[in-house]
Design an enzyme around this catalytic site. Structure first.
Site, PDB file in Angstrom:
ATOM      1  N   ASN A  37      44.456  38.188  15.592  1.00 42.35           N
ATOM      2  CA  ASN A  37      44.316  37.895  17.141  1.00 42.35           C
ATOM      3  C   ASN A  37      45.432  37.137  17.593  1.00 42.35           C
ATOM      4  O   ASN A  37      45.927  36.210  17.065  1.00 42.35           O
ATOM      5  CB  ASN A  37      43.028  37.009  17.315  1.00 42.35           C
ATOM      6  CG  ASN A  37      41.805  37.842  16.699  1.00 42.35           C
ATOM      7  OD1 ASN A  37      41.877  38.848  16.526  1.00 42.35           O
ATOM      8  ND2 ASN A  37      40.364  37.020  16.955  1.00 42.35           N
ATOM      9  N   GLY A  38      45.570  37.539  19.127  1.00 40.64           N
ATOM     10  CA  GLY A  38      46.821  36.878  19.699  1.00 40.64           C
ATOM     11  C   GLY A  38      47.920  37.549  19.809  1.00 40.64           C
ATOM     12  O   GLY A  38      47.839  38.912  19.726  1.00 40.64           O
ATOM     13  N   LYS A  77      31.836  41.834  40.177  1.00 45.74           N
ATOM     14  CA  LYS A  77      30.742  42.435  39.368  1.00 45.74           C
ATOM     15  C   LYS A  77      30.664  44.041  39.379  1.00 45.74           C
ATOM     16  O   LYS A  77      30.554  44.608  38.195  1.00 45.74           O
ATOM     17  CB  LYS A  77      29.269  41.668  39.587  1.00 45.74           C
ATOM     18  CG  LYS A  77      29.092  40.304  39.373  1.00 45.74           C
ATOM     19  CD  LYS A  77      28.832  40.090  37.861  1.00 45.74           C
ATOM     20  CE  LYS A  77      30.234  39.685  36.870  1.00 45.74           C
ATOM     21  NZ  LYS A  77      30.954  38.621  37.042  1.00 45.74           N
ATOM     22  N   LYS A 131      35.752  39.860  26.708  1.00 50.94           N
ATOM     23  CA  LYS A 131      34.815  38.583  26.976  1.00 50.94           C
ATOM     24  C   LYS A 131      35.578  37.251  27.086  1.00 50.94           C
ATOM     25  O   LYS A 131      35.458  36.670  28.001  1.00 50.94           O
ATOM     26  CB  LYS A 131      33.703  38.497  26.192  1.00 50.94           C
ATOM     27  CG  LYS A 131      32.644  37.420  26.339  1.00 50.94           C
ATOM     28  CD  LYS A 131      31.725  37.859  27.747  1.00 50.94           C
ATOM     29  CE  LYS A 131      30.962  36.648  28.135  1.00 50.94           C
ATOM     30  NZ  LYS A 131      30.601  36.715  29.359  1.00 50.94           N
ATOM     31  N   ARG A 174      33.140  40.844  22.783  1.00 47.05           N
ATOM     32  CA  ARG A 174      34.265  40.688  23.518  1.00 47.05           C
ATOM     33  C   ARG A 174      35.286  41.722  23.844  1.00 47.05           C
ATOM     34  O   ARG A 174      36.188  41.566  24.810  1.00 47.05           O
ATOM     35  CB  ARG A 174      35.030  39.787  22.088  1.00 47.05           C
ATOM     36  CG  ARG A 174      34.377  38.535  21.737  1.00 47.05           C
ATOM     37  CD  ARG A 174      35.145  38.266  20.402  1.00 47.05           C
ATOM     38  NE  ARG A 174      36.190  37.673  20.636  1.00 47.05           N
ATOM     39  CZ  ARG A 174      36.384  36.209  20.934  1.00 47.05           C
ATOM     40  NH1 ARG A 174      35.408  35.555  20.902  1.00 47.05           N
ATOM     41  NH2 ARG A 174      37.708  35.779  21.135  1.00 47.05           N
ATOM     42  N   HIS A 204      41.840  42.400  60.751  1.00 49.44           N
ATOM     43  CA  HIS A 204      43.113  42.259  60.744  1.00 49.44           C
ATOM     44  C   HIS A 204      43.630  43.176  59.633  1.00 49.44           C
ATOM     45  O   HIS A 204      44.658  43.197  59.134  1.00 49.44           O
ATOM     46  CB  HIS A 204      43.723  40.821  60.122  1.00 49.44           C
ATOM     47  CG  HIS A 204      43.161  39.840  61.098  1.00 49.44           C
ATOM     48  ND1 HIS A 204      43.894  39.503  62.323  1.00 49.44           N
ATOM     49  CD2 HIS A 204      42.047  38.771  60.917  1.00 49.44           C
ATOM     50  CE1 HIS A 204      43.180  38.660  62.877  1.00 49.44           C
ATOM     51  NE2 HIS A 204      42.142  38.087  62.371  1.00 49.44           N
ATOM     52  N   GLU A 226      32.831  37.571  44.326  1.00 45.31           N
ATOM     53  CA  GLU A 226      32.264  37.787  42.921  1.00 45.31           C
ATOM     54  C   GLU A 226      31.066  38.850  42.899  1.00 45.31           C
ATOM     55  O   GLU A 226      31.131  39.478  41.868  1.00 45.31           O
ATOM     56  CB  GLU A 226      31.600  36.395  42.526  1.00 45.31           C
ATOM     57  CG  GLU A 226      30.559  36.362  41.194  1.00 45.31           C
ATOM     58  CD  GLU A 226      31.176  36.758  40.143  1.00 45.31           C
ATOM     59  OE1 GLU A 226      32.406  36.724  40.042  1.00 45.31           O
ATOM     60  OE2 GLU A 226      30.686  36.926  39.064  1.00 45.31           O
ATOM     61  N   GLU A 267      33.774  45.612  37.791  1.00 43.41           N
ATOM     62  CA  GLU A 267      33.884  45.752  36.375  1.00 43.41           C
ATOM     63  C   GLU A 267      32.677  46.325  35.689  1.00 43.41           C
ATOM     64  O   GLU A 267      33.319  47.114  34.487  1.00 43.41           O
ATOM     65  CB  GLU A 267      33.267  44.168  35.921  1.00 43.41           C
ATOM     66  CG  GLU A 267      34.374  43.140  36.200  1.00 43.41           C
ATOM     67  CD  GLU A 267      33.586  41.870  35.612  1.00 43.41           C
ATOM     68  OE1 GLU A 267      32.841  41.154  36.028  1.00 43.41           O
ATOM     69  OE2 GLU A 267      34.600  41.307  34.713  1.00 43.41           O
ATOM     70  N   CYS A 269      40.276  40.738  20.888  1.00 45.98           N
ATOM     71  CA  CYS A 269      40.038  41.096  19.392  1.00 45.98           C
ATOM     72  C   CYS A 269      39.350  40.113  18.604  1.00 45.98           C
ATOM     73  O   CYS A 269      39.037  38.925  19.213  1.00 45.98           O
ATOM     74  CB  CYS A 269      41.604  40.977  18.813  1.00 45.98           C
ATOM     75  SG  CYS A 269      42.832  41.675  19.411  1.00 45.98           S
ATOM     76  N   TRP A 272      41.731  44.798  20.478  1.00 47.31           N
ATOM     77  CA  TRP A 272      41.895  45.135  22.067  1.00 47.31           C
ATOM     78  C   TRP A 272      43.462  45.334  22.142  1.00 47.31           C
ATOM     79  O   TRP A 272      44.024  44.398  22.031  1.00 47.31           O
ATOM     80  CB  TRP A 272      41.432  43.944  22.933  1.00 47.31           C
ATOM     81  CG  TRP A 272      41.363  44.288  24.332  1.00 47.31           C
ATOM     82  CD1 TRP A 272      40.190  45.020  25.070  1.00 47.31           C
ATOM     83  CD2 TRP A 272      42.134  43.649  25.321  1.00 47.31           C
ATOM     84  NE1 TRP A 272      40.573  44.850  26.396  1.00 47.31           N
ATOM     85  CE2 TRP A 272      41.713  44.262  26.736  1.00 47.31           C
ATOM     86  CE3 TRP A 272      43.312  42.901  25.357  1.00 47.31           C
ATOM     87  CZ2 TRP A 272      42.361  43.886  27.780  1.00 47.31           C
ATOM     88  CZ3 TRP A 272      44.069  42.711  26.671  1.00 47.31           C
ATOM     89  CH2 TRP A 272      43.493  43.174  27.618  1.00 47.31           C
TER      90      TRP A 272
HETATM   91  O1  M6R Z   1      36.237  32.587  29.881  1.00 41.81           O
HETATM   92  P1  M6R Z   1      36.661  32.658  31.123  1.00 41.81           P
HETATM   93  O2  M6R Z   1      35.663  31.941  32.332  1.00 41.81           O
HETATM   94  O3  M6R Z   1      37.746  31.893  31.372  1.00 41.81           O
HETATM   95  O4  M6R Z   1      37.153  33.900  31.658  1.00 41.81           O
HETATM   96  C1  M6R Z   1      37.624  34.128  32.802  1.00 41.81           C
HETATM   97  C2  M6R Z   1      37.615  35.804  33.130  1.00 41.81           C
HETATM   98  O5  M6R Z   1      38.239  36.510  32.079  1.00 41.81           O
HETATM   99  C3  M6R Z   1      36.205  36.113  33.510  1.00 41.81           C
HETATM  100  O6  M6R Z   1      35.551  35.359  34.215  1.00 41.81           O
HETATM  101  C4  M6R Z   1      36.169  37.756  33.635  1.00 41.81           C
HETATM  102  O7  M6R Z   1      36.713  37.668  35.098  1.00 41.81           O
HETATM  103  C5  M6R Z   1      34.758  38.081  33.504  1.00 41.81           C
HETATM  104  N1  M6R Z   1      34.722  39.469  32.936  1.00 41.81           N
HETATM  105  C6  M6R Z   1      33.969  38.046  34.828  1.00 41.81           C
HETATM  106  O8  M6R Z   1      32.780  38.949  34.701  1.00 41.81           O
END
Ligand code: M6R
Length: 614
Positions: A103-104, A491, A609, A27, A510, A487, A494, A2, A77
Site C-alpha cells: 500500500n502507498g 454527496k 474510503k 476502502r 456572478h 457537502e 460521489e 489499497c 486502487w
Molecule cells: O478520512 P478523511 O476525512 O481525511 O477523508 C477526506 C476525504 O477523502 C473524504 O471526506 C471524502 O471526500 C469522502 N469520500 C466524502 O464522502
C-alpha cells in the site's frame, strides 16, 4: 484505497485472505490478488474488478492451494498503471520465489527501476511496487534472510508504504514493514494476521500490535519478532482493539450508507455524554490540552482537511469565529502543503479527518508540527497515524463508517466543533451566557429532531425520484449553511455521478446563473435566520430563469409554495445549529437518487474510503 491482509497459522489461508479483503472492500479498489505458499511453491491468483472475480479464479484452482495455511492478499486502487490483472498485486521477482503486496507510493521507483534493470531485472508491470519486489529479491540473494533483505531494501526506498512479503525458500514466514501507511499484526493462538486496517482481522482476534514507521515484523506460525530498522529487537506493545464485528453488518439496511445515516442520532448522543451535563454547566472537554491562558490569548487558528472533513472544517470556522472571536483559516490540506504558509508556534492547527490516515492532511499536520504549532486532531480513528501526531485529540466516536460516502462521521465532526467552540467561548468569556445555555440545550435536542426527520423519509425519497434523471444539480445557501450546500453536492456527485455543485447563493449572479433553465434543479437550503430573506431573493432570481426550485426549510412561510415546486420540511432549529439538521435530508436525497439509478452506493467508482496517497 489499497488494502493488505496476511495470515500464517493452521487454517485454510485463501478463505481468511478473501474474507479479510472483503472487510476492506469499503476502502475502494479496482483489482485484487493473493499469493499463498503450498508445498514449497508460491501460487498467485489475481483478477480485475471486484473480489467476486478473484473468487471465481480461485474456484478453478482449488486443488492447488487448498492445503495452504500462509499467504498474503491485496486489493488495489490503481495509481501507477491501469487496474489490470498484470498490475494487480501480489508482485513477484523474476524467479517467482518472492511475492509482495504494497500500500502507498514508492516515490523513487523510476530511479530504482533503472538501477535494477541494469542489474538484470525484467519488469512486467507499470507499477511502482514491482521495483520493491525486485529490490528485496536482490537483497535476499545476498543475505538469504528475508527479514534482513527487507531491512536493507527499505533503506533505498523513498515514499510511503506498508509491505508484506513472503519467499519460497524461507521456512513459513511473513515479513512486514511500514512507513507513513498503516499496518497492524493481529495475534491469535498459534496464528498471526497482518492487515492494513482493523476490520480485516477483528473477526479473529482483538489482540494486536500496531507497527510504527520503519519497524519490521517477522511472523512464523508460533513466533513474532519485532525489530527496528537496524535489526534491534523491540518490545511488543500489544493493544486490545476497541471494535465489535457487528459494526460491519448492514443490520437489515440495504446499504451501509443508509444504516450510517440512521445511526446519526445515536452518534450525537454518544458524543455529548459526559461533555454536556446540563445547559447551565460548563462544557467538559478534557481532550483539549491547551491551558486556559493559551486559549484566552489565541489569535489565530488554522484548520486543515480534505473532502467532507473540509466542509465540516468550514462550519467549524464559522462557529469558532462567531462564538470566540478568533480568526480561523480553513484550507484543503493538498493546497496547504505546497505553499509557503505562515503557520507558527502561536497558531493552533486543527486537523480534521474521518480516517486519520489521509495522506494530504497527515503531511500538512506534520509540517505544522515541525513549525511548533499545537496540533489538535478531530478524527473518527483514535488509533490512526494522525491521532499519533496530536497534542490534543478529540475522537469523534462515530463508530466504523463503511460506506465510502461520509455521513455519520461528518455529523460527528460538526458536533465536535460545536463542543470545541463552546468550550473555548466559555473559557474566553466571549459569548453571552444565555446564548451558550440555549446552544447547549438545543444541541441535546437535535438527535430527536433527526429521528423525527428520518421517520418521514418517504417525502425525501419521492423528491429524489422526481429529480433522479437530471444531469446537473445546483445547491445554494448562505452563511453557516454554505458548506452544507457544498457537502450536499459532494454527496450527490460521489454516489450518483450527477454533476452537482454547491454555491454561496450571492455568487449565482456572478456567473453560475447563466446555466439556469427549465432543466436545472436548484435546491435552496433556506433555514430561518440572518440570511433567510437574502436567500429567498436569490431563489427568486433562480426561479425567474425557470430553474426547478426545491426548498429545504424549517420555515412555514406560505409564500414558499409559489416559489418552490418541491418543499422538504425539516424540524425547527436555531440558525447556528442548523447545519447538523440540514445535511441529513441532503444525504438521503443523494442516497435515494443513487439507489434509484442502480449505482454502487457503498463503493462508488474511482473513490476510496481512506486516501493514503498524496
Ligand atoms: O478520512 P478523511 O476525512 O481525511 O477523508 C477526506 C476525504 O477523502 C473524504 O471526506 C471524502 O471526500 C469522502 N469520500 C466524502 O464522502
Amino acid at each position: 484505497m489499497c488494502g493488505i491482509v496476511g495470515y500464517i497459522g493452521d487454517r485454510p489461508v485463501a478463505d481468511i485472505l478473501i474474507d479479510g479483503l472483503h472487510q476492506l472492500e469499503y476502502r475502494g479498489y479496482d483489482s485484487a490478488g493473493i499469493a499463498v505458499k503450498c508445498e514449497d511453491k508460491l501460487h498467485i491468483y489475481k483478477a480485475e474488478g471486484k473480489l467476486d472475480n478473484l473468487s471465481s479464479v480461485l474456484m478453478q484452482h482449488k486443488s492447488e492451494y487448498q492445503n495452504a495455511t500462509m499467504g498474503i492478499g491485496h486489493i488495489r486502487w490503481a495509481t501507477h498503471g491501469a487496474p489490470t490483472v498484470v498490475n494487480a498485486h501480489p508482485h513477484t521477482c523474476n524467479c517467482g520465489n518472492l511475492a509482495i503486496v504494497h500500500n502507498g507510493i514508492i516515490e523513487n521507483y523510476k530511479e530504482l527501476r533503472e538501477k535494477l534493470e541494469k542489474q538484470g531485472a525484467i519488469f512486467r508491470t507499470q507499477t511502482d511496487t514491482e521495483t520493491v519486489a525486485h529490490l528485496i529479491a536482490y537483497k535476499y540473494a545476498e543475505t538469504k534472510d528475508l527479514t534482513k533483505a527487507v531491512q536493507l531494501a527499505t533503506k533505498e526506498i523513498e515514499g510511503a508504504y506498508a509491505l508484506c512479503v513472503i519467499h519460497n525458500e524461507e521456512k513459513d514466514k511473513i515479513v512486514a514493514t511500514k512507513r507513513n501507511a498503516p499496518l497492524l499484526v493481529g495475534i491469535g493462538e498459534g496464528e498471526y494476521f497482518v492487515a492494513s486496517d482493523v476490520p480485516a482481522i477483528i473477526k479473529y482476534t482483538k489482540k494486536a500490535v500496531y507497527l510504527e514507521d520503519n519497524q519490521i515484523v517477522t511472523l512464523t506460525k508460533n513466533n513474532i519478532v519485532l525489530t527496528d530498522e537496524c535489526g534491534q529487537e523491540l518490545f511488543l506493545k500489544i493493544e486490545t482493539l476497541p471494535w465489535e464485528p457487528v459494526a460491519l453488518s448492514k443490520m437489515g439496511y440495504k446499504h451501509f450508507m443508509l444504516k450510517e445515516i440512521h445511526e446519526q442520532p445515536d452518534v450525537i448522543r454518544n458524543i455529548l455524554v459526559g461533555k454536556i451535563h446540563t445547559s447551565e454547566e460548563p462544557i467538559i472537554l478534557n481532550e483539549v490540552k491547551l491551558t486556559n491562558d493559551t486559549l484566552k490569548n489565541l489569535n489565530r487558528i488554522q484548520i486543515i482537511a480534505c473532502g467532507t472533513s473540509l466542509h465540516a472544517a468550514m462550519i467549524g470556522k464559522y462557529i469558532i469565529e462567531n462564538f470566540c472571536g478568533i480568526a480561523v483559516d480553513v484550507e484543503a490540506s493538498s493546497e496547504y502543503i505546497y505553499r509557503k504558509n505562515v503557520t507558527d508556534s502561536k497558531t493552533l492547527v486543527i486537523g480534521v479527518s474521518q480516517s486519520g490516515e489521509t495522506a494530504d492532511t497527515l503531511t500538512a499536520i506534520k509540517q505544522a508540527k515541525a513549525k511548533g504549532s499545537h496540533i489538535l486532531i478531530i478524527t473518527n480513528r483514535p488509533d490512526s497515524a494522525m491521532a499519533r501526531e496530536a497534542d490534543s485529540l478529540i475522537p469523534v466516536s462515530a463508530g466504523i463508517e463503511v460506506s465510502v460516502a461520509a455521513t455519520k462521521s461528518y455529523v460527528a465532526q460538526l458536533v465536535s466543533f460545536y463542543l470545541l467552540a463552546m468550550y473555548m467561548a466559555e473559557i474566553k468569556g466571549s459569548l453571552d451566557e444565555s446564548v451558550l445555555t440555549s446552544l447547549k440545550s438545543d444541541l441535546t435536542k437535535i438527535p430527536q429532531k433527526i429521528e423525527q426527520m428520518l421517520s418521514h423519509k418517504e417525502q425525501i425519497q419521492s423528491c429524489a425520484r422526481l429529480y433522479a434523471n437530471t444531469k446537473d444539480f445546483i445547491y445554494i445557501a448562505r452563511g453557516i449553511n454554505y458548506p452544507t450546500a457544498l457537502e450536499g453536492a459532494l454527496k450527490l456527485k460521489e454516489i450518483s455521478y450527477i454533476n452537482a455543485t454547491g454555491y454561496p447563493a450571492g455568487e449565482l449572479k456572478h456567473g453560475p446563473i447563466a446555466m439556469l433553465d427549465e432543466s436545472m434543479p436548484v435546491l435552496s437550503i433556506l433555514m430561518k435566520g440572518s440570511v433567510y430573506e437574502k436567500l429567498l431573493s436569490n431563489s427568486e432570481e433562480a426561479k425567474a430563469r425557470n430553474a426547478r426550485m426545491i426548498a429545504l426549510t424549517n420555515s412555514k412561510d406560505e409564500k414558499l409554495k409559489d416559489l418552490f415546486e418541491y418543499i422538504i420540511e425539516v424540524p425547527d432549529v436555531q440558525e447556528l445549529l442548523s447545519p447538523i439538521i440540514a445535511i441529513v435530508p441532503l444525504q438521503l436525497i443523494a442516497y435515494y437518487i443513487a439507489e434509484y439509478l442502480g449505482k454502487d452506493v457503498d463503493q462508488p467508482r474511482n473513490l476510496a474510503k481512506s486516501v493514503t496517497v498524496e
